[in-house]
Enzyme design. Structure first.
Site, PDB file in Angstrom:
ATOM      1  N   CYS A  11      58.819  -6.452 -68.570  1.00 31.14           N
ATOM      2  CA  CYS A  11      59.151  -5.819 -67.311  1.00 31.14           C
ATOM      3  C   CYS A  11      60.120  -4.166 -67.895  1.00 31.14           C
ATOM      4  CB  CYS A  11      60.194  -6.525 -66.382  1.00 31.14           C
ATOM      5  SG  CYS A  11      59.081  -8.104 -65.209  1.00 31.14           S
ATOM      6  N   HIS A  47      65.766  -2.634 -61.410  1.00 33.77           N
ATOM      7  CA  HIS A  47      64.122  -3.823 -61.686  1.00 33.77           C
ATOM      8  C   HIS A  47      63.960  -4.082 -60.403  1.00 33.77           C
ATOM      9  CE1 HIS A  47      60.394  -5.227 -62.761  1.00 33.77           C
ATOM     10  NE2 HIS A  47      61.238  -6.253 -63.116  1.00 33.77           N
ATOM     11  N   ASN A  72      57.561  -7.501 -57.055  1.00 29.65           N
ATOM     12  CA  ASN A  72      57.490  -7.033 -58.556  1.00 29.65           C
ATOM     13  C   ASN A  72      56.481  -6.175 -59.373  1.00 29.65           C
ATOM     14  OD1 ASN A  72      58.142  -6.666 -61.370  1.00 29.65           O
ATOM     15  ND2 ASN A  72      59.188  -8.831 -61.593  1.00 29.65           N
TER      16      ASN A  72
HETATM   17  O1  UT7 Z   1      60.423  -9.396 -63.403  1.00 30.14           O
HETATM   18  C1  UT7 Z   1      61.021  -9.953 -64.913  1.00 30.14           C
HETATM   19  C2  UT7 Z   1      62.153 -11.036 -64.489  1.00 30.14           C
HETATM   20  N1  UT7 Z   1      61.402 -11.731 -63.312  1.00 30.14           N
HETATM   21  C3  UT7 Z   1      62.321 -11.955 -62.202  1.00 30.14           C
HETATM   22  O2  UT7 Z   1      63.378 -11.677 -62.594  1.00 30.14           O
HETATM   23  C4  UT7 Z   1      62.501 -13.437 -61.742  1.00 30.14           C
HETATM   24  C5  UT7 Z   1      64.040 -14.372 -61.618  1.00 30.14           C
HETATM   25  N2  UT7 Z   1      63.472 -15.665 -60.534  1.00 30.14           N
HETATM   26  C6  UT7 Z   1      63.523 -15.633 -59.427  1.00 30.14           C
HETATM   27  O3  UT7 Z   1      63.475 -14.112 -59.044  1.00 30.14           O
HETATM   28  C7  UT7 Z   1      63.590 -16.499 -58.520  1.00 30.14           C
HETATM   29  O4  UT7 Z   1      64.111 -17.548 -59.580  1.00 30.14           O
HETATM   30  C8  UT7 Z   1      62.087 -17.754 -57.924  1.00 30.14           C
HETATM   31  C9  UT7 Z   1      62.048 -16.409 -56.742  1.00 30.14           C
HETATM   32  C10 UT7 Z   1      61.301 -17.156 -59.183  1.00 30.14           C
HETATM   33  C11 UT7 Z   1      62.842 -18.372 -57.374  1.00 30.14           C
HETATM   34  O5  UT7 Z   1      63.788 -18.357 -57.049  1.00 30.14           O
HETATM   35  P1  UT7 Z   1      65.460 -19.899 -56.243  1.00 30.14           P
HETATM   36  O6  UT7 Z   1      66.276 -18.836 -55.959  1.00 30.14           O
HETATM   37  O7  UT7 Z   1      64.908 -20.201 -58.407  1.00 30.14           O
HETATM   38  O8  UT7 Z   1      64.322 -21.221 -56.186  1.00 30.14           O
HETATM   39  P2  UT7 Z   1      64.060 -22.451 -57.523  1.00 30.14           P
HETATM   40  O9  UT7 Z   1      62.780 -22.208 -58.147  1.00 30.14           O
HETATM   41  O10 UT7 Z   1      65.285 -22.913 -57.819  1.00 30.14           O
HETATM   42  O11 UT7 Z   1      62.739 -23.359 -56.422  1.00 30.14           O
HETATM   43  C12 UT7 Z   1      64.204 -23.618 -55.081  1.00 30.14           C
HETATM   44  C13 UT7 Z   1      63.151 -24.830 -54.072  1.00 30.14           C
HETATM   45  C14 UT7 Z   1      62.659 -25.635 -54.891  1.00 30.14           C
HETATM   46  O12 UT7 Z   1      62.769 -26.450 -54.068  1.00 30.14           O
HETATM   47  P3  UT7 Z   1      62.922 -27.934 -54.230  1.00 30.14           P
HETATM   48  O13 UT7 Z   1      63.365 -28.607 -55.734  1.00 30.14           O
HETATM   49  O14 UT7 Z   1      64.903 -27.921 -54.043  1.00 30.14           O
HETATM   50  O15 UT7 Z   1      63.138 -29.098 -53.396  1.00 30.14           O
HETATM   51  C15 UT7 Z   1      60.779 -25.358 -55.005  1.00 30.14           C
HETATM   52  O16 UT7 Z   1      60.089 -26.078 -55.487  1.00 30.14           O
HETATM   53  O17 UT7 Z   1      62.770 -23.667 -53.616  1.00 30.14           O
HETATM   54  C16 UT7 Z   1      61.057 -23.981 -53.678  1.00 30.14           C
HETATM   55  N3  UT7 Z   1      60.252 -22.758 -54.138  1.00 30.14           N
HETATM   56  C17 UT7 Z   1      59.682 -22.380 -52.843  1.00 30.14           C
HETATM   57  N4  UT7 Z   1      59.374 -22.817 -51.496  1.00 30.14           N
HETATM   58  C18 UT7 Z   1      58.755 -22.069 -50.247  1.00 30.14           C
HETATM   59  C19 UT7 Z   1      59.523 -22.148 -54.962  1.00 30.14           C
HETATM   60  N5  UT7 Z   1      58.782 -21.667 -55.369  1.00 30.14           N
HETATM   61  C20 UT7 Z   1      58.204 -21.425 -53.167  1.00 30.14           C
HETATM   62  C21 UT7 Z   1      57.850 -20.586 -53.247  1.00 30.14           C
HETATM   63  N6  UT7 Z   1      57.890 -21.145 -51.419  1.00 30.14           N
HETATM   64  N7  UT7 Z   1      56.984 -19.148 -52.261  1.00 30.14           N
END
Ligand code: UT7
Length: 333
Positions: free
Chosen positions: A116, A256, A286
């Site tokens: 990225c 970004h 992204n």
């Molecule tokens: O460009 C390259 C660099 N990449 C980035 O900068 C991306 C960085 N990461 C992120 O943007 C975020 O971590 C994500 C958007 C990928 C995920 O968001 P988050 O707030 O970190 O969510 P999480 O992975 O901590 O998951 C929270 C909850 C989980 O459920 P439980 O365990 O709390 O019950 C996940 O299973 O949300 C759930 N979850 C979803 N729910 C609905 C994860 N993905 C989804 C989804 N829809 N797509």
């Protein structure tokens, strides 16, 4: 004699027609519009549907848009860099094909990959060639067909990424406009948290791997998120301090577009007003190497000669950093 600097003098972009909305994703994986919008800021992204078309298709379209908008003779271009994490092929660079297709027949060309941060690091490379006096102009294209490495059954990644391309022309400038300073870093211990593992030289792409979807990109979102928030903001702060810039003298943040919450955190660390923060993540998601030039293209008409623009990025590798650039022209378009 004043030092030659490298200024952006033209911009172009391209995104594919097909719009993948949050509502469509709801029918593909267990997710919903509310979750995606509140956690990422993304509403829709563009996808290049045609199987036979790769990243070069996007890169060529973006470059042609720049050439047409600015009435540029492609034969005058001396170097074409394609910043991309999704090259057309493992061998035979995307840049050589792109350069030939756009008519840049007097240029040499190569690809650059820093995930990225590819475009951000590409800005440094393009500027260095010009500052050294070796070349007078460089066409830098950021392009990615992320849909080619995304598993549309994995809700952790498929909601985030999109396809697109943007192009900028760097030219020699003797009035002090252009790239002023940069703070760029890498940390290879981060690669386990964001990678497309198989199909390279270390992990073969076997039939078994293919069946399990091992060729797709994987990320441990939370770890990447924490590192992105800390490092992107930290790099931006360092650039401001080193150049005696304040929230009042910075005109724009071009960060970004990975997650709106990461962009907001960076803006808050440098105390920047919301209206100075470029944003288009809601439209494109992204697009990896394309986010920064797509921002510049979307905001081109608002940019003014002399504006202080802070670029910042973070991505796989890990690779990250920030660049301070003084904008060189009032929009002609
Ligand atoms: O460009 C390259 C660099 N990449 C980035 O900068 C991306 C960085 N990461 C992120 O943007 C975020 O971590 C994500 C958007 C990928 C995920 O968001 P988050 O707030 O970190 O969510 P999480 O992975 O901590 O998951 C929270 C909850 C989980 O459920 P439980 O365990 O709390 O019950 C996940 O299973 O949300 C759930 N979850 C979803 N729910 C609905 C994860 N993905 C989804 C989804 N829809 N797509």
């Amino acid at each position: 004699m004043s030092k030659v600097s490298a200024a952006i003098t033209a911009v172009g972009a391209y995104v594919p027609e097909y719009v993948l909305t949050n509502q469509i994703l709801e029918t593909m994986v267990d997710t919903n519009d509310e979750w995606i919008t509140s956690r990422t800021g993304i509403k829709e992204r563009r996808i290049l549907k045609d199987d036979g078309k790769g990243t070069s298709y996007l890169a060529i379209k973006a470059a042609q848009n720049l050439i047409e908008k600015n009435n540029l003779d492609p034969k005058s271009i001396e170097l074409v860099i394609v910043a991309t994490a999704t090259p057309d092929m493992k061998a035979a660079s995307t840049a050589s094909y792109t350069a030939t297709e756009i008519g840049a027949t007097n240029a040499f060309s190569f690809d650059m990959d820093a995930a990225c941060s590819s475009f951000l690091f590409g800005m440094s490379v393009a500027a260095s060639y010009i500052e050294s006096g070796r070349y007078k102009n460089v066409l830098l294209i950021g392009a990615d067909k992320m849909s080619s490495i995304i598993n549309y059954k994995d809700r952790a990644t498929c909601i985030i990424f999109g396809d697109g391309a943007g192009a900028v022309l760097f030219e020699a400038n003797d009035e002090g406009y252009g790239l002023k300073d940069e703070y760029l870093r890498s940390d290879g211990t981060g690669r386990e948290f964001l990678q497309a593992t198989y199909g390279g030289s270390s992990h073969a792409l076997t039939a078994e791997v293919l069946e399990k979807g091992g060729h797709y990109a994987f990320q441990e979102g939370r770890t990447v998120f924490k590192n992105a928030v800390f490092n992107m903001a930290d790099a931006a702060v360092k650039i401001l301090e080193r150049n005696n810039l304040t929230k009042d003298t910075v005109d724009w943040l071009a960060a970004h577009q990975a997650n709106k919450r990461i962009i907001d955190a960076t803006a808050q660390r440098i105390e920047l007003d919301e209206e100075k923060v470029m944003i288009n993540i809601h439209k494109y998601g992204n697009t990896t190497s394309a986010t920064l030039p797509l921002l510049i293209n979307d905001y081109e008409s608002q940019l003014k000669k002399g504006d202080n623009v802070i670029f910042a990025a973070f991505g796989g590798g890990f690779n990250w950093g920030s660049i301070y650039l003084k904008w060189a022209y009032d929009s002609k378009n």
